[in-house]
Scaffold this motif. Structure first.
Motif, PDB file in Angstrom:
ATOM      1  N   ARG A 192       0.815  -1.220   0.000  1.00 13.60           N
ATOM      2  CA  ARG A 192       0.000   0.000   0.000  1.00 13.60           C
ATOM      3  C   ARG A 192       0.851   1.275   0.000  1.00 13.60           C
ATOM      4  N   ASP A 193       2.169   1.123   0.203  1.00  9.87           N
ATOM      5  CA  ASP A 193       3.064   2.283   0.106  1.00  9.87           C
ATOM      6  C   ASP A 193       3.364   2.632  -1.354  1.00  9.87           C
ATOM      7  N   SER A 194       2.963   1.768  -2.271  1.00  8.60           N
ATOM      8  CA  SER A 194       3.232   2.021  -3.696  1.00  8.60           C
ATOM      9  C   SER A 194       2.548   3.305  -4.125  1.00  8.60           C
ATOM     10  N   ALA A 195       3.333   4.243  -4.620  1.00  8.17           N
ATOM     11  CA  ALA A 195       2.835   5.569  -4.984  1.00  8.17           C
ATOM     12  C   ALA A 195       4.002   6.359  -5.570  1.00  8.17           C
ATOM     13  N   VAL A 196       3.718   7.571  -5.982  1.00  6.71           N
ATOM     14  CA  VAL A 196       4.788   8.493  -6.376  1.00  6.71           C
ATOM     15  C   VAL A 196       5.074   9.414  -5.191  1.00  6.71           C
ATOM     16  N   TYR A 197       6.331   9.506  -4.817  1.00  6.87           N
ATOM     17  CA  TYR A 197       6.736  10.364  -3.712  1.00  6.87           C
ATOM     18  C   TYR A 197       7.446  11.590  -4.286  1.00  6.87           C
ATOM     19  N   ILE A 198       6.980  12.732  -3.877  1.00  8.32           N
ATOM     20  CA  ILE A 198       7.459  13.987  -4.458  1.00  8.32           C
ATOM     21  C   ILE A 198       8.082  14.849  -3.367  1.00  8.32           C
ATOM     22  N   CYS A 199       9.274  15.329  -3.655  1.00 11.15           N
ATOM     23  CA  CYS A 199       9.948  16.285  -2.779  1.00 11.15           C
ATOM     24  C   CYS A 199       9.669  17.690  -3.312  1.00 11.15           C
ATOM     25  N   ALA A 200       9.332  18.602  -2.435  1.00  6.95           N
ATOM     26  CA  ALA A 200       9.087  19.987  -2.852  1.00  6.95           C
ATOM     27  C   ALA A 200       9.674  20.929  -1.807  1.00  6.95           C
ATOM     28  N   VAL A 201      10.124  22.092  -2.249  1.00  6.74           N
ATOM     29  CA  VAL A 201      10.689  23.053  -1.312  1.00  6.74           C
ATOM     30  C   VAL A 201       9.965  24.381  -1.431  1.00  6.74           C
ATOM     31  N   THR A 202       9.823  25.061  -0.312  1.00  4.93           N
ATOM     32  CA  THR A 202       9.258  26.402  -0.298  1.00  4.93           C
ATOM     33  C   THR A 202      10.400  27.386  -0.487  1.00  4.93           C
ATOM     34  N   ASP A 203      10.342  28.141  -1.541  1.00  3.54           N
ATOM     35  CA  ASP A 203      11.371  29.122  -1.847  1.00  3.54           C
ATOM     36  C   ASP A 203      11.395  30.191  -0.763  1.00  3.54           C
ATOM     37  N   ARG A 204      12.534  30.360  -0.119  1.00  2.00           N
ATOM     38  CA  ARG A 204      12.649  31.339   0.949  1.00  2.00           C
ATOM     39  C   ARG A 204      12.392  32.757   0.461  1.00  2.00           C
ATOM     40  N   GLY A 205      12.667  32.991  -0.822  1.00  4.29           N
ATOM     41  CA  GLY A 205      12.483  34.323  -1.374  1.00  4.29           C
ATOM     42  C   GLY A 205      11.060  34.615  -1.801  1.00  4.29           C
ATOM     43  N   LEU A 244       4.806  34.332  -1.158  1.00  2.00           N
ATOM     44  CA  LEU A 244       3.535  33.613  -1.163  1.00  2.00           C
ATOM     45  C   LEU A 244       3.694  32.121  -0.857  1.00  2.00           C
ATOM     46  N   GLY A 245       4.918  31.688  -0.583  1.00  4.04           N
ATOM     47  CA  GLY A 245       5.114  30.276  -0.273  1.00  4.04           C
ATOM     48  C   GLY A 245       5.172  29.385  -1.496  1.00  4.04           C
ATOM     49  N   ARG A 246       5.735  29.902  -2.590  1.00  5.26           N
ATOM     50  CA  ARG A 246       5.831  29.120  -3.822  1.00  5.26           C
ATOM     51  C   ARG A 246       6.633  27.847  -3.607  1.00  5.26           C
ATOM     52  N   LEU A 247       6.130  26.737  -4.181  1.00  7.60           N
ATOM     53  CA  LEU A 247       6.821  25.455  -4.088  1.00  7.60           C
ATOM     54  C   LEU A 247       7.555  25.142  -5.386  1.00  7.60           C
ATOM     55  N   TYR A 248       8.732  24.556  -5.255  1.00  8.95           N
ATOM     56  CA  TYR A 248       9.431  23.949  -6.381  1.00  8.95           C
ATOM     57  C   TYR A 248       9.402  22.438  -6.167  1.00  8.95           C
ATOM     58  N   PHE A 249       9.074  21.707  -7.235  1.00  7.77           N
ATOM     59  CA  PHE A 249       8.860  20.269  -7.106  1.00  7.77           C
ATOM     60  C   PHE A 249       9.968  19.463  -7.768  1.00  7.77           C
ATOM     61  N   GLY A 250      10.300  18.326  -7.148  1.00  7.32           N
ATOM     62  CA  GLY A 250      11.095  17.335  -7.833  1.00  7.32           C
ATOM     63  C   GLY A 250      10.216  16.573  -8.807  1.00  7.32           C
ATOM     64  N   ARG A 251      10.852  15.723  -9.635  1.00  8.22           N
ATOM     65  CA  ARG A 251      10.095  14.973 -10.649  1.00  8.22           C
ATOM     66  C   ARG A 251       9.362  13.771 -10.074  1.00  8.22           C
ATOM     67  N   GLY A 252       9.645  13.459  -8.810  1.00  7.15           N
ATOM     68  CA  GLY A 252       8.950  12.339  -8.195  1.00  7.15           C
ATOM     69  C   GLY A 252       9.706  11.026  -8.304  1.00  7.15           C
ATOM     70  N   THR A 253       9.434  10.154  -7.359  1.00  8.20           N
ATOM     71  CA  THR A 253       9.992   8.796  -7.350  1.00  8.20           C
ATOM     72  C   THR A 253       8.824   7.824  -7.347  1.00  8.20           C
ATOM     73  N   GLN A 254       8.762   7.005  -8.373  1.00  9.07           N
ATOM     74  CA  GLN A 254       7.713   5.982  -8.451  1.00  9.07           C
ATOM     75  C   GLN A 254       8.160   4.778  -7.646  1.00  9.07           C
ATOM     76  N   LEU A 255       7.459   4.518  -6.554  1.00  5.99           N
ATOM     77  CA  LEU A 255       7.775   3.374  -5.700  1.00  5.99           C
ATOM     78  C   LEU A 255       6.759   2.262  -5.922  1.00  5.99           C
ATOM     79  N   THR A 256       7.253   1.066  -6.164  1.00  4.06           N
ATOM     80  CA  THR A 256       6.400  -0.112  -6.270  1.00  4.06           C
ATOM     81  C   THR A 256       6.885  -1.139  -5.264  1.00  4.06           C
ATOM     82  N   VAL A 257       6.003  -1.549  -4.374  1.00  6.01           N
ATOM     83  CA  VAL A 257       6.339  -2.556  -3.370  1.00  6.01           C
ATOM     84  C   VAL A 257       5.561  -3.822  -3.687  1.00  6.01           C
ATOM     85  N   TRP A 258       6.277  -4.907  -3.899  1.00  2.00           N
ATOM     86  CA  TRP A 258       5.654  -6.188  -4.244  1.00  2.00           C
ATOM     87  C   TRP A 258       5.444  -7.024  -3.002  1.00  2.00           C
ATOM     88  N   PRO A 259       4.315  -7.757  -2.970  1.00  5.28           N
ATOM     89  CA  PRO A 259       4.061  -8.617  -1.791  1.00  5.28           C
ATOM     90  C   PRO A 259       5.000  -9.812  -1.773  1.00  5.28           C
TER      91      PRO A 259
END
Lengths: 115, 111
Positions: free
Chosen positions: B80-93, B96-111
């Motif tokens: 059930r952890d299988s999903a895309v995990y995305i890292c994002a940062v709030t630009d200090r400058g 308005l709290g703009r986020l910059y996103f990574g491209r994501g990591t596709q995680l697949t966990v097999w039983p």
């Protein structure tokens, strides 16, 4: 955590028509709402940032006359895609925040298909 | 160059394995976020952190501000952890709290 809803979750429309997507913060007041677009297998792309009661700030390359954003209250922002074309087909996601030091809470997204 | 880089892009694991996803960023930040996106598209915020370490259940997030690096760990992974995990940062400058996103990591966990 806080809840953000989007409506509709899916919409199919004909080319040339307009579509309105609603984003609501259900249990908090969102001073800032963000609208993102996500194409398949790609990350989220920020389209615009809106503060309640003021004009939205659009990212470079996003047409403000095509993507109309209204943030009329602290719990509701709307995105209207005007004169939609097939290339506007995408997944649109909103997020809401109480302010810069707070988390952004994401809506479930709206899948738009323009035929 | 993307402001936020994630690795790996894809990750496959057997149920029970310990998983690490890495994130590096190049901008000054006020906070870093780890997000989870399921196949239906909905996004859940897992962590928001600006220093040190946070833990929630089997998930642990760490950040090293000096090295501009963060890791997300999943202990005793489950399908059930299988999903895309995305890292994002709030630009200090950003005011308005703009986020910059990574491209994501596709995680697949097999039983």
């Amino acid at each position: 955590g806080a809840v953000v809803s989007q409506h509709p979750s899916r919409v199919i429309c004909k080319s040339g028509t307009s579509v309105k997507i609603e984003c609501r913060s259900l249990d908090f007041q969102a001073t800032t709402m963000f609208w993102y677009r996500q194409f398949p297998k790609q990350s989220l792309m920020l389209m615009a940032t809106s503060n309640e009661g003021s004009k939205a700030t659009y990212e470079q390359g996003v047409e403000k006359d095509k993507f109309l954003i209204n943030h009329a209250s602290l719990t509701l922002s709307t995105l209207t895609v005007t004169s939609a074309h097939p290339e506007d087909s995408s997944f649109y996601i909103c997020s809401a925040s109480q302010g810069i030091a707070y988390e952004q809470y994401f809506g479930p997204g709206t899948r738009l298909t323009v035929t | 160059k993307n402001e936020v880089e994630q690795s790996p892009q894809n990750l496959t694991a057997q149920e029970g394995e310990f998983i690490t996803i890495n994130c590096s960023y190049s901008v000054g930040i006020s906070a870093l976020h780890w997000l989870q996106q399921h196949p239906g598209g909905g996004i859940v915020s897992l962590f928001m952190l600006s220093s040190g370490k946070k833990k929630h259940g089997r998930l642990i997030a760490t950040i090293n501000i000096q090295e501009k690096h963060s890791s997300l760990h999943i202990t005793a992974s489950h399908p059930r952890d299988s999903a895309v995990y995305i890292c994002a940062v709030t630009d200090r400058g950003s005011t308005l709290g703009r986020l910059y996103f990574g491209r994501g990591t596709q995680l697949t966990v097999w039983p």
